[in-house]
Design an enzyme around this catalytic site. Structure first.
Site, mmCIF file in Angstrom:
data_model
loop_
_atom_site.group_PDB
_atom_site.id
_atom_site.type_symbol
_atom_site.label_atom_id
_atom_site.label_comp_id
_atom_site.label_asym_id
_atom_site.label_seq_id
_atom_site.Cartn_x
_atom_site.Cartn_y
_atom_site.Cartn_z
ATOM 1 N N HIS A 226 0.878 -1.188 0.000
ATOM 2 C CA HIS A 226 0.000 0.000 0.000
ATOM 3 C C HIS A 226 0.907 1.226 0.000
ATOM 4 C CE1 HIS A 226 -3.442 2.459 0.620
ATOM 5 N NE2 HIS A 226 -3.775 2.142 1.865
ATOM 6 N N HIS A 266 -2.178 -2.131 -9.760
ATOM 7 C CA HIS A 266 -3.208 -1.591 -8.869
ATOM 8 C C HIS A 266 -4.409 -2.512 -8.868
ATOM 9 C CE1 HIS A 266 -5.898 1.340 -7.000
ATOM 10 N NE2 HIS A 266 -4.792 1.902 -6.581
ATOM 11 N N ASP A 317 2.342 5.901 -6.263
ATOM 12 C CA ASP A 317 3.593 5.852 -5.504
ATOM 13 C C ASP A 317 4.838 5.931 -6.365
ATOM 14 O OD1 ASP A 317 2.444 5.640 -2.959
ATOM 15 O OD2 ASP A 317 1.918 3.565 -3.385
HETATM 16 N N1 COA Z 1 5.464 -6.021 -10.098
HETATM 17 C C1 COA Z 1 5.474 -7.223 -10.673
HETATM 18 N N2 COA Z 1 4.375 -7.995 -10.833
HETATM 19 C C2 COA Z 1 3.222 -7.492 -10.386
HETATM 20 C C3 COA Z 1 3.135 -6.247 -9.773
HETATM 21 C C4 COA Z 1 4.320 -5.497 -9.638
HETATM 22 N N3 COA Z 1 4.313 -4.306 -9.071
HETATM 23 N N4 COA Z 1 1.855 -6.009 -9.435
HETATM 24 C C5 COA Z 1 1.153 -7.092 -9.806
HETATM 25 N N5 COA Z 1 1.985 -7.985 -10.385
HETATM 26 C C6 COA Z 1 1.606 -9.271 -10.941
HETATM 27 C C7 COA Z 1 1.549 -10.321 -9.847
HETATM 28 O O1 COA Z 1 2.782 -10.965 -9.657
HETATM 29 C C8 COA Z 1 0.491 -11.232 -10.375
HETATM 30 O O2 COA Z 1 1.059 -12.037 -11.359
HETATM 31 P P1 COA Z 1 0.731 -13.618 -11.414
HETATM 32 O O3 COA Z 1 -0.750 -13.669 -11.653
HETATM 33 O O4 COA Z 1 1.576 -14.093 -12.521
HETATM 34 O O5 COA Z 1 1.130 -14.126 -10.065
HETATM 35 C C9 COA Z 1 -0.491 -10.300 -11.076
HETATM 36 O O6 COA Z 1 0.287 -9.151 -11.424
HETATM 37 C C10 COA Z 1 -1.661 -9.878 -10.186
HETATM 38 O O7 COA Z 1 -1.168 -9.418 -8.946
HETATM 39 P P2 COA Z 1 -2.014 -9.405 -7.614
HETATM 40 O O8 COA Z 1 -1.083 -9.187 -6.458
HETATM 41 O O9 COA Z 1 -2.921 -10.564 -7.548
HETATM 42 O O10 COA Z 1 -2.911 -8.135 -7.862
HETATM 43 P P3 COA Z 1 -3.608 -7.283 -6.752
HETATM 44 O O11 COA Z 1 -4.731 -6.587 -7.366
HETATM 45 O O12 COA Z 1 -3.887 -8.109 -5.558
HETATM 46 O O13 COA Z 1 -2.418 -6.303 -6.345
HETATM 47 C C11 COA Z 1 -1.058 -4.533 -5.839
HETATM 48 C C12 COA Z 1 -2.397 -4.975 -6.417
HETATM 49 C C13 COA Z 1 -1.036 -3.012 -5.772
HETATM 50 C C14 COA Z 1 -0.882 -5.081 -4.422
HETATM 51 C C15 COA Z 1 0.096 -5.053 -6.737
HETATM 52 O O14 COA Z 1 -0.029 -4.537 -8.021
HETATM 53 C C16 COA Z 1 1.464 -4.737 -6.170
HETATM 54 O O15 COA Z 1 1.983 -5.495 -5.340
HETATM 55 N N6 COA Z 1 2.078 -3.593 -6.605
HETATM 56 C C17 COA Z 1 3.334 -3.186 -6.022
HETATM 57 C C18 COA Z 1 3.100 -2.434 -4.734
HETATM 58 C C19 COA Z 1 2.562 -1.063 -4.948
HETATM 59 O O16 COA Z 1 3.035 -0.325 -5.785
HETATM 60 N N7 COA Z 1 1.567 -0.713 -4.156
HETATM 61 C C20 COA Z 1 0.950 0.596 -4.183
HETATM 62 C C21 COA Z 1 -0.453 0.495 -4.687
HETATM 63 S S1 COA Z 1 -1.139 2.119 -4.860
#
Ligand code: COA
Length: 380
Positions: A226, A266, A317
């Site tokens: 987050h 996201h 971010d």
């Molecule tokens: N880098 C690499 N791969 C990513 C990624 C990232 N930043 N964000 C998502 N993915 C990939 C995951 O590995 C997953 O791949 P898979 O299906 O092959 O395992 C797929 O995309 C879906 O990810 P998931 O975690 O299920 O999506 P979500 O909707 O739950 O996650 C976030 C959303 C924001 C948690 C995720 O995109 C993330 O971890 N981003 C990085 C942290 C970040 O910037 N957070 C700030 C958000 S405002």
């Protein structure tokens, strides 16, 4: 009262679940649209200040000049810390994470607020203002102390952005820096039912108090999935800079190791986060102005690589990190600054929650064993 069990819906991570009605924020994740109470974020970023947005979120309409001035005066008047909380800050370890310090200090503020447990809407509004005014004071005081610098007392005039930058550096920020930082606060103020806001509403919905809900929200925001992502973004940019690595290769290798690249992806946006688009322009302008073009260049290479390799776009971010860095802010303060702004969204959601409260209580699908018999302690 229903006599039959409500049908259960499975949604891992509550994805796609609509838990409540809210008038605060609309996000179209396909189009990349973000709206606070009917106003597009591009319009707000261009034409309003953080205090006007705070007023909008709390009161439902943009303030006129006298309403804005009155709110600003109230915020300025609340820029103080109870002496015991200031003392607590003086006792925290200098290497503590500023988010942990913020979480503890906000919790401690409740102990010295006579209204802490007053649930009336009027008292909660006053506490929302108080928290918004005091978080910057807390953060700046902690940052100065850990650097061995004397505190810079808050002023009773000037915007939140101006006063925070002044307390942090001891110098009056220029108009451009104040405006840039103020726009960052506008962009971070509200974002629907994100994890920290949801945490706040869950706590609020038990009819607990505003300080407890905000303390919980700060804990949720701290996580790297987050708000904590902005710190990780800066670590990555600094590592690329220090090692002279090619940003494209750096990202490809990270992805090959199945690591996440922070600041991308996201839950809701499946295109460019509009806040990231605004921040990207700010990075470009600041990089030029400060002769530090490299931050913009690294960021753009990372962005292009992530889009090409993973189809993922930057979130808020990603570009906020180099903006804060170029304003001279320490990377571990980036997430606390997010909290400094999001406090307005959290408290607006709490005020809304308490207008029409219902306990928030989902279910878990039980996947553990059944029908086990307890054996006496000596026989296990
Ligand atoms: N880098 C690499 N791969 C990513 C990624 C990232 N930043 N964000 C998502 N993915 C990939 C995951 O590995 C997953 O791949 P898979 O299906 O092959 O395992 C797929 O995309 C879906 O990810 P998931 O975690 O299920 O999506 P979500 O909707 O739950 O996650 C976030 C959303 C924001 C948690 C995720 O995109 C993330 O971890 N981003 C990085 C942290 C970040 O910037 N957070 C700030 C958000 S405002």
């Amino acid at each position: 009262m229903a006599t039959q069990e409500t049908p259960l819906i499975q949604a891992r991570g509550l994805e796609g679940v609509v838990a409540l009605d809210s008038e605060l924020c609309f996000i179209d994740g396909q189009q990349g649209t973000l709206i606070y109470r009917g106003y597009d974020i591009f319009d707000l970023a261009r034409h309003t200040s953080f205090e006007e947005v705070a007023y909008l979120l709390w009161n439902g309409h943009l303030p006129n000049r006298s309403e804005r001035d009155e709110l600003l005066a109230r915020l300025q008047a609340e820029r103080t810390l109870p002496p015991m909380v200031a003392e607590l800050l003086g006792m925290t370890p200098e290497d503590a994470s500023p988010m942990a310090v913020l979480r503890s200090a906000v919790s401690a503020l409740a102990l010295f607020d006579a209204e802490a447990d007053d649930p009336s809407p009027e008292a909660n509004y006053r506490k929302a203002i108080r928290l918004t005014a005091r978080i910057p004071v807390l953060l700046a005081a902690f940052d100065r102390r850990r650097k061995g610098l004397p505190p810079v007392p808050p002023r009773k005039h000037g915007s939140t952005a101006f006063d925070f930058l002044h307390m942090l550096t001891g110098e009056e920020p220029g108009e451009a820096a104040e405006r840039t930082f103020d726009t960052c606060l506008v962009l971070h103020a509200e974002h629907g039912l994100n994890a920290s806001t949801f945490a706040a509403r869950v706590i609020g919905a038990t009819l607990s108090d505003i300080y407890s809900a905000v303390t919980g929200a700060i804990g949720a925001l701290k996580g790297p999935l987050h708000g904590g992502a902005n710190i990780e973004v800066m670590r990555m940019l600094l590592e690329i800079d220090r090692t002279g690595r090619d940003p494209v290769q750096y990202v490809k290798e990270k992805l090959a190791r199945k690591e996440r690249v922070m600041g991308f992806g996201h839950r809701v946006y499946k295109t460019l986060d509009p806040r990231a688009a605004i921040l990207r322009d700010m990075v470009e302008a600041l990089s030029e102005e400060r002769g530090q073009r490299k931050w913009y260049d690294y960021s753009m290479k990372i962005m292009e690589t992530m889009e090409r390799e993973k189809g993922l776009y930057p979130n808020v971010d990603f570009f906020s990190a180099p903006v804060y860095y170029m304003l001279g802010i320490a990377p571990d303060l980036f997430t606390p600054i997010f909290a400094m702004s999001r406090i307005t969204g959290w408290t607006a959601h709490l005020l809304e929650q308490w207008k029409d409260n219902r306990l928030i209580r989902p279910r878990a699908a039980y996947v553990g064993p059944r029908n086990l018999a307890v054996r006496p302690l000596d026989e296990r």
